[in-house]
Design a protein around this motif. Structure first.
Motif, PDB file in Angstrom:
ATOM      1  N   SER A   1       4.704  -3.499  47.604  1.00 65.14           N
ATOM      2  CA  SER A   1       4.256  -2.980  46.306  1.00 65.14           C
ATOM      3  C   SER A   1       4.674  -3.895  45.160  1.00 65.14           C
ATOM      4  CB  SER A   1       4.811  -1.574  46.065  1.00 65.14           C
ATOM      5  OG  SER A   1       4.367  -0.664  47.039  1.00 65.14           O
ATOM      6  N   THR A   2       3.811  -3.963  44.162  1.00 64.86           N
ATOM      7  CA  THR A   2       4.145  -4.708  42.944  1.00 64.86           C
ATOM      8  C   THR A   2       4.692  -3.790  41.854  1.00 64.86           C
ATOM      9  OG1 THR A   2       1.894  -4.462  42.060  1.00 64.86           O
ATOM     10  CG2 THR A   2       2.353  -6.425  43.396  1.00 64.86           C
ATOM     11  N   ALA A   3       4.443  -2.495  41.993  1.00 64.33           N
ATOM     12  CA  ALA A   3       4.953  -1.518  41.021  1.00 64.33           C
ATOM     13  C   ALA A   3       5.281  -0.229  41.755  1.00 64.33           C
ATOM     14  CB  ALA A   3       3.935  -1.262  39.917  1.00 64.33           C
ATOM     15  N   PHE A   4       6.419   0.342  41.413  1.00 58.85           N
ATOM     16  CA  PHE A   4       6.863   1.592  42.042  1.00 58.85           C
ATOM     17  C   PHE A   4       6.944   2.697  40.999  1.00 58.85           C
ATOM     18  CE2 PHE A   4       8.695  -1.909  44.455  1.00 58.85           C
ATOM     19  CZ  PHE A   4       8.382  -1.567  45.758  1.00 58.85           C
TER      20      PHE A   4
ATOM     21  N   GLU B   1       5.742 -16.453  33.935  1.00 67.19           N
ATOM     22  CA  GLU B   1       4.601 -16.590  34.830  1.00 67.19           C
ATOM     23  C   GLU B   1       3.385 -15.860  34.276  1.00 67.19           C
ATOM     24  OE1 GLU B   1       3.419 -15.588  39.484  1.00 67.19           O
ATOM     25  OE2 GLU B   1       5.515 -15.572  38.843  1.00 67.19           O
ATOM     26  N   LEU B   2       2.220 -16.474  34.426  1.00 64.68           N
ATOM     27  CA  LEU B   2       0.974 -15.877  33.935  1.00 64.68           C
ATOM     28  C   LEU B   2       0.761 -14.513  34.593  1.00 64.68           C
ATOM     29  CD1 LEU B   2      -1.424 -16.728  32.071  1.00 64.68           C
ATOM     30  CD2 LEU B   2      -2.633 -17.390  34.165  1.00 64.68           C
ATOM     31  N   PRO B   3       0.612 -13.449  33.786  1.00 64.54           N
ATOM     32  CA  PRO B   3       0.503 -12.105  34.375  1.00 64.54           C
ATOM     33  C   PRO B   3      -0.868 -11.846  34.980  1.00 64.54           C
ATOM     34  CG  PRO B   3       0.230 -11.968  32.009  1.00 64.54           C
ATOM     35  CD  PRO B   3       0.557 -13.408  32.314  1.00 64.54           C
ATOM     36  N   GLY B   4      -0.904 -10.941  35.931  1.00 67.08           N
ATOM     37  CA  GLY B   4      -2.168 -10.491  36.489  1.00 67.08           C
ATOM     38  C   GLY B   4      -2.690  -9.292  35.715  1.00 67.08           C
ATOM     39  N   THR B   5      -3.715  -8.664  36.248  1.00 61.64           N
ATOM     40  CA  THR B   5      -4.277  -7.454  35.645  1.00 61.64           C
ATOM     41  C   THR B   5      -4.188  -6.319  36.661  1.00 61.64           C
ATOM     42  OG1 THR B   5      -6.496  -8.133  36.341  1.00 61.64           O
ATOM     43  CG2 THR B   5      -5.815  -8.708  34.094  1.00 61.64           C
ATOM     44  N   CYS B   6      -4.690  -5.163  36.252  1.00 60.63           N
ATOM     45  CA  CYS B   6      -4.510  -3.963  37.074  1.00 60.63           C
ATOM     46  C   CYS B   6      -5.080  -4.110  38.483  1.00 60.63           C
ATOM     47  CB  CYS B   6      -5.140  -2.760  36.374  1.00 60.63           C
ATOM     48  SG  CYS B   6      -4.213  -2.197  34.939  1.00 60.63           S
ATOM     49  N   ARG B   7      -6.185  -4.822  38.619  1.00 59.94           N
ATOM     50  CA  ARG B   7      -6.810  -4.909  39.939  1.00 59.94           C
ATOM     51  C   ARG B   7      -5.960  -5.678  40.951  1.00 59.94           C
ATOM     52  NH1 ARG B   7      -9.400  -9.895  40.549  1.00 59.94           N
ATOM     53  NH2 ARG B   7      -9.686 -11.066  38.623  1.00 59.94           N
ATOM     54  N   GLU B   8      -4.926  -6.365  40.455  1.00 59.24           N
ATOM     55  CA  GLU B   8      -4.028  -7.088  41.361  1.00 59.24           C
ATOM     56  C   GLU B   8      -2.771  -6.295  41.705  1.00 59.24           C
ATOM     57  OE1 GLU B   8      -3.687 -11.367  39.960  1.00 59.24           O
ATOM     58  OE2 GLU B   8      -4.984 -10.483  38.411  1.00 59.24           O
ATOM     59  N   GLU B   9      -2.612  -5.113  41.089  1.00 58.91           N
ATOM     60  CA  GLU B   9      -1.422  -4.306  41.342  1.00 58.91           C
ATOM     61  C   GLU B   9      -1.530  -3.537  42.658  1.00 58.91           C
ATOM     62  OE1 GLU B   9       1.280  -4.346  39.635  1.00 58.91           O
ATOM     63  OE2 GLU B   9       0.701  -5.138  37.665  1.00 58.91           O
ATOM     64  N   VAL B  10      -0.424  -3.481  43.373  1.00 56.72           N
ATOM     65  CA  VAL B  10      -0.280  -2.614  44.547  1.00 56.72           C
ATOM     66  C   VAL B  10       0.808  -1.602  44.194  1.00 56.72           C
ATOM     67  CG1 VAL B  10       0.235  -2.463  46.997  1.00 56.72           C
ATOM     68  CG2 VAL B  10      -0.927  -4.502  46.086  1.00 56.72           C
ATOM     69  N   VAL B  11       0.388  -0.384  43.934  1.00 51.64           N
ATOM     70  CA  VAL B  11       1.297   0.637  43.439  1.00 51.64           C
ATOM     71  C   VAL B  11       1.882   1.444  44.593  1.00 51.64           C
ATOM     72  CG1 VAL B  11       1.430   2.804  42.130  1.00 51.64           C
ATOM     73  CG2 VAL B  11       0.208   0.830  41.178  1.00 51.64           C
ATOM     74  N   GLY B  12       3.197   1.541  44.627  1.00 50.95           N
ATOM     75  CA  GLY B  12       3.871   2.384  45.598  1.00 50.95           C
ATOM     76  C   GLY B  12       4.367   3.649  44.923  1.00 50.95           C
ATOM     77  N   VAL B  13       3.912   4.804  45.396  1.00 48.45           N
ATOM     78  CA  VAL B  13       4.311   6.091  44.814  1.00 48.45           C
ATOM     79  C   VAL B  13       5.293   6.773  45.759  1.00 48.45           C
ATOM     80  CG1 VAL B  13       3.533   8.341  43.994  1.00 48.45           C
ATOM     81  CG2 VAL B  13       2.101   6.321  43.621  1.00 48.45           C
ATOM     82  N   PHE B  14       6.462   7.088  45.255  1.00 51.01           N
ATOM     83  CA  PHE B  14       7.451   7.863  46.002  1.00 51.01           C
ATOM     84  C   PHE B  14       7.413   9.292  45.480  1.00 51.01           C
ATOM     85  CE2 PHE B  14       9.194   3.516  46.144  1.00 51.01           C
ATOM     86  CZ  PHE B  14       9.326   3.358  47.522  1.00 51.01           C
ATOM     87  N   GLY B  15       6.845  10.191  46.277  1.00 52.09           N
ATOM     88  CA  GLY B  15       6.678  11.572  45.848  1.00 52.09           C
ATOM     89  C   GLY B  15       5.208  11.941  45.870  1.00 52.09           C
ATOM     90  N   GLY B  16       4.824  12.759  46.844  1.00 55.27           N
ATOM     91  CA  GLY B  16       3.411  13.060  47.034  1.00 55.27           C
ATOM     92  C   GLY B  16       2.957  14.381  46.457  1.00 55.27           C
ATOM     93  N   GLY B  17       3.729  14.955  45.519  1.00 54.17           N
ATOM     94  CA  GLY B  17       3.351  16.218  44.900  1.00 54.17           C
ATOM     95  C   GLY B  17       2.321  16.036  43.800  1.00 54.17           C
TER      96      GLY B  17
END
Length: 339
Positions: A210-213, A150-166
């Motif tokens: 999220s698209t990336a964790f 599949e044709l990849p997107g770029t960074c502006r299409e990423e929804v990043v989920g961060v586990f760990g708020g330190g």
């Protein structure tokens, strides 16, 4: 403790980093073992002979209740790392042994390594490298774009989920934001949707959207197998997982199955349930080894050997902070106390 006589310090795994830089005023002796087999008997031997240790320095060698019971002269365990999951804190409390660590020991390099792992997945760097270095496939086909899928997107299409708020999670988030990614911090898994803290999203929402964790949180009873079959099933099919935290937070067998069945697109890790990880003890290493020979799976699981922390700044901080922690303890104070 206020120092009256020389303290004896034993380093259990100097293979990872040069010894701490102690002040000339510290009255001490140091025995530094390049490595210690991670069994209680050998650890006890190193901490008791030829003379008993007052301080143990460990990066990954476990300090168990059996070890503590056999080492009555041991009064301080100095972790030459931020992580303390290899130390039995309850047993340390029982035997009156203090514990200190190196906060934010290598967050700068670990955050950068996490981003490198992300791009290796999203841009299929490992797979494209493998196809290119054959020297034949690209010239024969003229273009390898159809190998991408599949044709990849770029960074502006990423929804990043961060586990760990330190601090580490914050560093990763700041880099992602600078690249125009949307970032959301996940609430703890045990917190209900109605009690989510400001600035966070519920665990379930984070998993589903999220698209990336990025995993940047400690391993604890609460986070053990935090991501397993159910969570992987509920993720987007284009999701990527990057773990620079600790092995065991993501269930390794479930992750391999999710990649096989294409429930998620890819995963990368620098950490493992058992380390050093190899074909005999790691389902991740076995899978990546097998898939390296399969062009449809190659590059979807990217591994590095727990070296995200390896950088000049990390080494300097580890050496100076551990020395400072021990010197403060010898003078009757405690710095960076965990217990």
């Amino acid at each position: 403790m206020a120092q009256k006589s020389p303290i004896h310090i034993v380093r259990l795994d100097a293979i990872h980093c040069p010894d701490p830089i102690f002040s000339s005023s510290l009255n001490h002796t140091l025995t530094s073992h390049l490595n210690t087999p991670p069994n209680d008997e050998t650890i006890i031997k190193h901490l008791t002979t030829p003379k008993p240790a007052n301080v143990a320095i460990t990066t990954r060698i476990p300090i168990t209740e059996k070890v503590l019971a056999a080492c009555p002269d041991l009064k301080l365990v100095a972790a030459m790392a931020i992580g303390i999951d290899m130390i039995d804190l309850a047993a340390c409390k029982k035997y009156g042994v203090q514990v200190c660590n190196v906060p934010a020991a290598s967050n700068e390099s670990v955050a950068e390594h996490a981003i490198a792992l992300f791009f290796s997945l999203r841009r299929q760097v490992v797979r494209m490298h493998g196809l290119t270095v054959t020297g034949a496939i690209w010239p024969e086909r003229m273009s390898l774009k159809d190998e991408w899928g599949e044709l990849p997107g770029t960074c502006r299409e990423e929804v990043v989920g961060v586990f760990g708020g330190g601090e580490l999670g914050g560093r990763v988030a700041n880099i992602c934001k600078a690249l125009n990614m949307k970032v959301q911090f996940s609430e703890r898994k045990s917190v209900s949707a109605s009690e989510v803290r400001e600035g966070r999203v519920s665990f379930d929402e984070c998993i589903k959207t999220s698209t990336a964790f990025f995993l940047t949180l400690p391993l604890s009873p609460e986070t053990l197998n935090m991501i397993s079959t159910e969570e992987l099933t509920n993720m987007r099919s284009d999701a990527l997982i990057v773990n620079v935290a600790r092995g065991g937070i993501v269930n390794e067998e479930a992750l391999v199955e999710a990649l096989k069945s294409r429930k998620i697109l890819g995963a990368a890790t620098d950490v493992y349930v058992e380390e050093p990880a190899g074909l005999k003890n790691s389902p991740l290493v076995r899978a990546a080894n097998e898939w390296s020979k399969d062009t449809s799976m190659s590059g979807r699981l990217v591994l590095s050997p727990h070296l995200a922390w390896w950088a000049k700044s990390s080494i300097q901080k580890l050496r100076t902070t551990v020395a400072s922690n021990i010197e403060a303890w010898a003078g009757g104070e405690i710095k960076n106390e965990v217990l």
